[in-house]
Design a protein around this motif. Structure first.
Motif, PDB file in Angstrom:
ATOM      1  N   LEU B  16       0.835  -1.191   0.000  1.00  0.00           N
ATOM      2  CA  LEU B  16       0.000   0.000   0.000  1.00  0.00           C
ATOM      3  C   LEU B  16       0.869   1.240   0.000  1.00  0.00           C
ATOM      4  O   LEU B  16       1.901   1.273   0.652  1.00  0.00           O
ATOM      5  N   LEU B  17       0.430   2.227  -0.737  1.00  0.00           N
ATOM      6  CA  LEU B  17       1.082   3.531  -0.680  1.00  0.00           C
ATOM      7  C   LEU B  17      -0.025   4.557  -0.499  1.00  0.00           C
ATOM      8  O   LEU B  17      -0.939   4.640  -1.319  1.00  0.00           O
ATOM      9  N   VAL B  18       0.040   5.284   0.598  1.00  0.00           N
ATOM     10  CA  VAL B  18      -0.972   6.299   0.873  1.00  0.00           C
ATOM     11  C   VAL B  18      -0.321   7.656   0.694  1.00  0.00           C
ATOM     12  O   VAL B  18       0.757   7.901   1.238  1.00  0.00           O
ATOM     13  N   CYS B  19      -0.946   8.502  -0.113  1.00  0.00           N
ATOM     14  CA  CYS B  19      -0.402   9.836  -0.337  1.00  0.00           C
ATOM     15  C   CYS B  19      -1.377  10.869   0.208  1.00  0.00           C
ATOM     16  O   CYS B  19      -2.582  10.771  -0.051  1.00  0.00           O
ATOM     17  N   PRO B 233       0.518  16.301 -16.729  1.00  0.00           N
ATOM     18  CA  PRO B 233       1.449  16.021 -17.821  1.00  0.00           C
ATOM     19  C   PRO B 233       2.114  17.323 -18.271  1.00  0.00           C
ATOM     20  O   PRO B 233       1.433  18.358 -18.365  1.00  0.00           O
ATOM     21  N   GLU B 234       3.376  17.266 -18.478  1.00  0.00           N
ATOM     22  CA  GLU B 234       4.185  18.394 -18.952  1.00  0.00           C
ATOM     23  C   GLU B 234       4.346  19.513 -17.922  1.00  0.00           C
ATOM     24  O   GLU B 234       5.059  20.463 -18.142  1.00  0.00           O
ATOM     25  N   GLU B 235       3.672  19.394 -16.782  1.00  0.00           N
ATOM     26  CA  GLU B 235       3.797  20.497 -15.825  1.00  0.00           C
ATOM     27  C   GLU B 235       4.448  20.084 -14.528  1.00  0.00           C
ATOM     28  O   GLU B 235       5.323  20.765 -14.013  1.00  0.00           O
ATOM     29  N   SER B 236       3.997  18.940 -13.989  1.00  0.00           N
ATOM     30  CA  SER B 236       4.593  18.509 -12.726  1.00  0.00           C
ATOM     31  C   SER B 236       4.488  16.994 -12.597  1.00  0.00           C
ATOM     32  O   SER B 236       3.736  16.348 -13.311  1.00  0.00           O
ATOM     33  N   CYS B 237       5.261  16.442 -11.652  1.00  0.00           N
ATOM     34  CA  CYS B 237       5.316  14.993 -11.480  1.00  0.00           C
ATOM     35  C   CYS B 237       4.381  14.545 -10.365  1.00  0.00           C
ATOM     36  O   CYS B 237       4.041  15.315  -9.469  1.00  0.00           O
ATOM     37  N   SER B 238       4.014  13.279 -10.423  1.00  0.00           N
ATOM     38  CA  SER B 238       3.089  12.754  -9.428  1.00  0.00           C
ATOM     39  C   SER B 238       3.853  12.238  -8.214  1.00  0.00           C
ATOM     40  O   SER B 238       5.073  12.133  -8.217  1.00  0.00           O
ATOM     41  N   THR B 239       3.105  11.900  -7.173  1.00  0.00           N
ATOM     42  CA  THR B 239       3.745  11.422  -5.951  1.00  0.00           C
ATOM     43  C   THR B 239       4.472  10.103  -6.172  1.00  0.00           C
ATOM     44  O   THR B 239       5.548   9.904  -5.637  1.00  0.00           O
ATOM     45  N   GLU B 240       3.874   9.195  -6.953  1.00  0.00           N
ATOM     46  CA  GLU B 240       4.544   7.903  -7.166  1.00  0.00           C
ATOM     47  C   GLU B 240       5.881   8.098  -7.861  1.00  0.00           C
ATOM     48  O   GLU B 240       6.870   7.449  -7.513  1.00  0.00           O
TER      49      GLU B 240
END
Lengths: 127, 365, 268, 166
Positions: B16-19, B233-240
């Motif tokens: 599990l990964l909780v963000c 997309p193209e703007e910032s990255c996700s937590t994963e």
């Protein structure tokens, strides 16, 4: 950046269950004393050939990345897509020889989180 | 057989990964509570981009992380002794965890700052102990592991109570359990006897956390936006993506590979920016949550003065073999025993919190 | 859950190689190993020798990785039987047999497999992994063995050495799983060299290939081994409740109860 | 006694070389399929498929082959069939390929399918006929092939008729 500072982030929570795309393995190759040590490319070849032997072309086609490799200690971090973990692990387990000499892969740690490999409490020596 | 064997080969161990995201200064924010609830931490590390020298305040905070103690061959009944309870458990936060025991093979014990003593024991020991407990959540149909929880601060646990005498008898005579314990004690203000003097007759060692610093040059850092957990997309990255990238940095993985590369196809998530230098610090030992909260607070203050960095991260690894992860939720070891969390603190004091657990764990709070 | 165990380390004549095997096993995290003494009746008349005393063999046993305990060494006897007459030895109360901690049989024919599962007083039944199965497993004897608390042993070292044996290992294992449904399986090594040993978590993963589920696979190197050892202990005791120990100095017997044995499956 | 569930895979040998027919025999087909499984799925695939794997029926004239394997592993078998490249027998080697026609749970469903299939093939042949004589001949054989209940009973005593077509 100025825009982001204007409004404080509101609370939000996302739960990702079993969503990891990759699995990571920290492995060490054990070889008898003396003799050639594989280069990183040879190590990758060894891994792929182990997969091919046990799981055929389907296994050899699994995307496996060697993220790090330390030729001195023969330890490496491998990355594989999640559905291929069992196949890769079992192939490494049943691999018995490198260049006609005995060898063994010791899997030191596996995790769906690469970050978890950085701190393994079981290897921690505190005293 | 519900699962055909072929499918078993494709199965992924549960994890599990909780963000979460929120604001560090928000009164309702639970981020400090998450830190406090995670009692046993073996490694704390932080990364500050665009930082060459650590500010003095942070340096002194790190130096203040404090000693912990290793007591060899300590009987568990010593932790139940009322002298110990009065001197330590009731007067502050007392942490104890067995050292060099493996939760999937051996007996394990832990003392939580709430005064709960948790024994995770195998079936044989459980039967010999004769204390009330419950089967472990993760030991399947035929329970081979049991959890015994004893509340030391309970009002019915006074020195002459029947309950206490039974616990003492069980741990002293019926089945004496002995472990090497890691101990730490935190109390505000009031002095008193120390663990060192209390256990002076035992083999006790005071240990200092190991601290290492390093600086990375020319590091590719993902671009993050504090209110976009999933990234754009193209703007910032996700937590994963950030989580994997952080793992890559701490494991010294090279970040610039081509997708056609034979060896590795991992590369830094897009979009990213080159950072001239980044400061890395790692503390290993038996680190109590109170100190991590202090460190977190100081890291928030880092942005009090204008800085080049947009964000910084604080990662905490838990003990793989502790019987609990967050609060009292049971923790087990299947393949990796992961329980860790990571903070990303943004310049505007927004934060991201990522909590990750492995197979034998409840969902983090 | 019990610690990890490898119930099959072949006991060769070479003490040095055995020592290095033990060290590797301890390093990989096994807390218990059994030294295996094989008697093959095909090769002339073989005497059952007294088991070696591990403490005599090794003055200091290696410490298990990540703990402060020393590795526990047991003794095991494996009888390779190809004729029903060979089983008489097990029925007779031979003194030397009783000294072994674990007794295993390796039946070569279907009839002997049936006898081993249903009547023989043994702890382990070895499954042939180096050649094509000479017979099909049938449910009645296998179920009977499960009821009696007898375990089936699969070996993995041959699968590391050779590709053909690997196929037989996997295919025989899967055939067995279809009958026993993943119950009562023990996976051990039979490794002759340290490089043929694998870590317990590796074996737990390998179990998935053999058709076990994740928890069954982990049990095959931990709890099932513990149950096997307890099953062996009950043979030395009466009904698994009372057992006799010789006091080291005086020659008088004392009865003590061993609670751990109570829970072991017994069929005295 | 619980029965083990099997899968029967009906396939057709396709070859440009008419001499290939000589090679269609149990051993050659079995070996060719095994070889393909070994290549595609390795030792593990071979080990899985080898349990109860046989060439159950074979018709050298029409080139149909019926393979049997355990239900658990039929996916391994089916995915390897397209990779059969050649048949080899008595030192002769002919390139060919296997076309999967039907996957069934019993021999009976496969038999039913095969008769249907052959019938349709005959119809195709009928349309391709050039002279009356050929036409007559095919029509006659078309009428003669039918599946009666008695025939099918004699087939296999299995009650599982879970069929899967692809």
């Amino acid at each position: 950046m100025a825009r982001a500072e204007a409004a404080a982030a509101t609370f939000e929570r996302r739960v990702l269950r079993g969503a990891a795309e990759h699995q990571y393995l920290r492995v060490r190759l054990e070889l008898p004393d003396g003799g050639a040590r594989p280069s990183v490319a040879q190590l990758k070849q060894l891994v792929v050939s182990a997969l091919r032997e046990l799981h055929g072309e389907v296994g050899a086609a699994l995307p496996v990345d060697i993220l790090t490799y330390d030729a001195k200690t023969l330890s490496a971090i491998l990355r594989v897509i999640s559905s291929g973990l069992v196949k890769l692990w079992s192939a490494l387990t049943l691999l018995g020889s490198y260049q006609n000499r005995r060898c063994a892969f010791r899997v030191l740690q596996t995790s769906p989180f690469l970050l978890a490999l950085a701190g393994n409490s079981r290897e921690l020596v505190l005293d | 057989m519900s699962v055909p064997s072929l499918q078993r080969l494709r199965q992924v161990p549960r994890h599990l990964l909780v963000c979460e995201k929120g604001h560090a200064r928000d009164a309702r924010s639970r981020h400090a509570a998450h830190v406090r609830d995670h009692a046993y931490n073996c490694r704390v590390s932080f990364l500050i981009p665009e930082c060459g020298m650590l500010p003095e305040v942070l340096k002194s905070t790190i130096a203040d992380v404090g000693d912990y103690y290793l007591v060899r061959n300590l009987s568990v009944h010593e932790l139940v002794a009322h002298e110990f309870i009065d001197a330590f458990v009731k007067k502050g936060s007392c942490y104890a965890l067995t050292y060099n025991t493996k939760i999937d093979q051996d007996n394990t014990a832990a003392l939580l700052p709430t005064g709960k003593l948790i024994l995770s024991v195998d079936k044989d020991t459980y039967e010999e102990l004769g204390l009330q407990g419950r089967p472990s959540q993760y030991s399947g149909k035929k329970a081979m592991r049991y959890i015994v929880t004893i509340d030391l601060t309970d009002s019915t646990f006074h020195p002459d109570s029947k309950k206490r005498n039974r616990v003492l008898w069980a741990l002293k005579e019926k089945k004496p359990l002995e472990f090497d314990f890691l101990l730490a004690w935190y109390n505000t203000g009031a002095e008193g006897s120390t663990l060192m003097s209390y256990f002076s007759k035992k083999q006790i060692q005071a240990l200092k956390p190991k601290i290492t610093f390093s600086t990375l040059r020319d590091l590719q850092c993902p671009v993050l936006q504090s209110n976009e957990l999933q990234g754009k997309p193209e703007e910032s990255c996700s937590t994963e993506e950030l989580f994997e990238w952080l793992g890559a940095v701490w494991n010294q993985v090279s970040l610039d590979n081509k997708s056609s590369s034979f060896l590795s196809t991992y590369c830094c998530p897009q979009p990213n920016m080159m950072v001239e230098k980044a400061f890395l610090c790692t503390i290993t030992g038996f680190i109590i949550p109170e100190k991590i909260i202090q460190l977190l607070e100081q890291l928030c203050c880092y942005f009090g003065e204008p800085k080049l960095a947009y964000w910084l991260t604080l990662t905490v690894h838990g003990f793989a073999d502790s019987p609990v992860s967050w609060r009292e939720s049971e923790h087990g070891f299947h393949k990796g025993g992961e329980n860790l969390y990571n903070f990303v603190i943004f310049r505007n004091l927004d934060y991201w919190l990522q909590l990750a657990v492995g197979t034998y764990d409840d969902c983090p709070p | 859950m019990a610690g990890f165990a490898d119930l099959n380390l072949p006991q060769g004549p070479d003490k040095k190689s055995l020592q290095s095997l033990l060290e590797t096993a301890a390093h990989l995290g096994y807390s218990t190993v059994a030294l295996n003494h094989v008697i093959d009746f095909k090769e002339k008349k073989q005497e059952i020798v007294k088991p070696v005393c591990p403490s005599e063999l090794f003055p200091s046993l290696p410490i298990v990785q990540g703990t402060s305990k020393r590795i526990k060494v047991l003794t095991r006897l494996t009888l390779v039987v190809s004729d029903p007459s060979h089983c008489n030895l097990l029925r007779s109360t031979s003194a030397n047999i009783r000294l072994y901690d674990i007794i295993a049989v390796f039946p070569k024919t279907e009839k002997l497999f049936h006898i081993a599962c249903t009547t023989l007083d043994v702890d382990l039944v070895c499954i042939n992994v180096t050649e094509k199965l000479p017979f099909y497993f049938r449910r009645p004897p296998v179920n009977m063995a499960i009821d009696r608390g007898i375990f089936f042993e699969l070996l993995y070292a041959p699968a590391i050495k050779d590709s053909t044996m690997r196929r037989y290992t996997i295919s025989n294992a899967i055939s067995l799983m279809q009958i026993c449904k993943g119950k009562n399986i023990v996976i051990s090594s039979a490794a002759e060299r340290p490089l043929e040993l694998r870590g317990p978590y590796d074996i737990a993963n390998l179990g998935l290939l053999f058709g076990l589920s994740e928890s069954e696979a982990k049990a095959a190197v931990s709890t099932n081994c513990r149950a096997t050892i307890l099953h062996g202990e009950t043979r030395k005791s009466a009904c698994g409740v009372v057992y006799t120990v010789k006091k080291p100095r005086k020659v008088e017997e004392e009865e003590t109860t061993l609670p751990a044995c109570k829970k072991a499956k017994t069929q005295a | 006694m619980v029965r083990f569930k099997n899968r029967y895979v009906l396939c057709e040998v396709v070859s440009e070389d008419p001499r290939c027919r000589q090679c269609i025999e149990d051993r050659a087909v079995g070996l060719a399929v095994r070889d393909a499984i070994g290549r595609i799925h390795g030792d593990y695939g071979l080990a899985c498929c080898s349990i109860s794997f046989t060439v159950k029926y074979l018709n050298a004239y029409t080139g149909t082959v019926l393979l049997r394997c355990r239900k658990d592993s039929y996916r391994l078998l089916c995915s390897a069939l397209p990779f059969v490249r050649q048949l080899e027998s008595r030192g002769q080697r002919y390139p060919c390929c296997l076309r999967t026609l039907h996957v069934g749970g019993t021999i009976r469903t496969c038999q039913k399918f095969l008769i249907q299939y052959n019938r349709r093939q005959l119809l195709v042949l009928l349309q391709n006929c050039t002279n009356e004589e050929e036409r007559q001949c095919i029509q006659k054989s078309l009428l003669s092939c039918s599946l009666t209940e008695e025939q099918s009973r004699s087939g296999d005593e299995e009650d599982d008729d879970g069929t899967e077509t692809d």
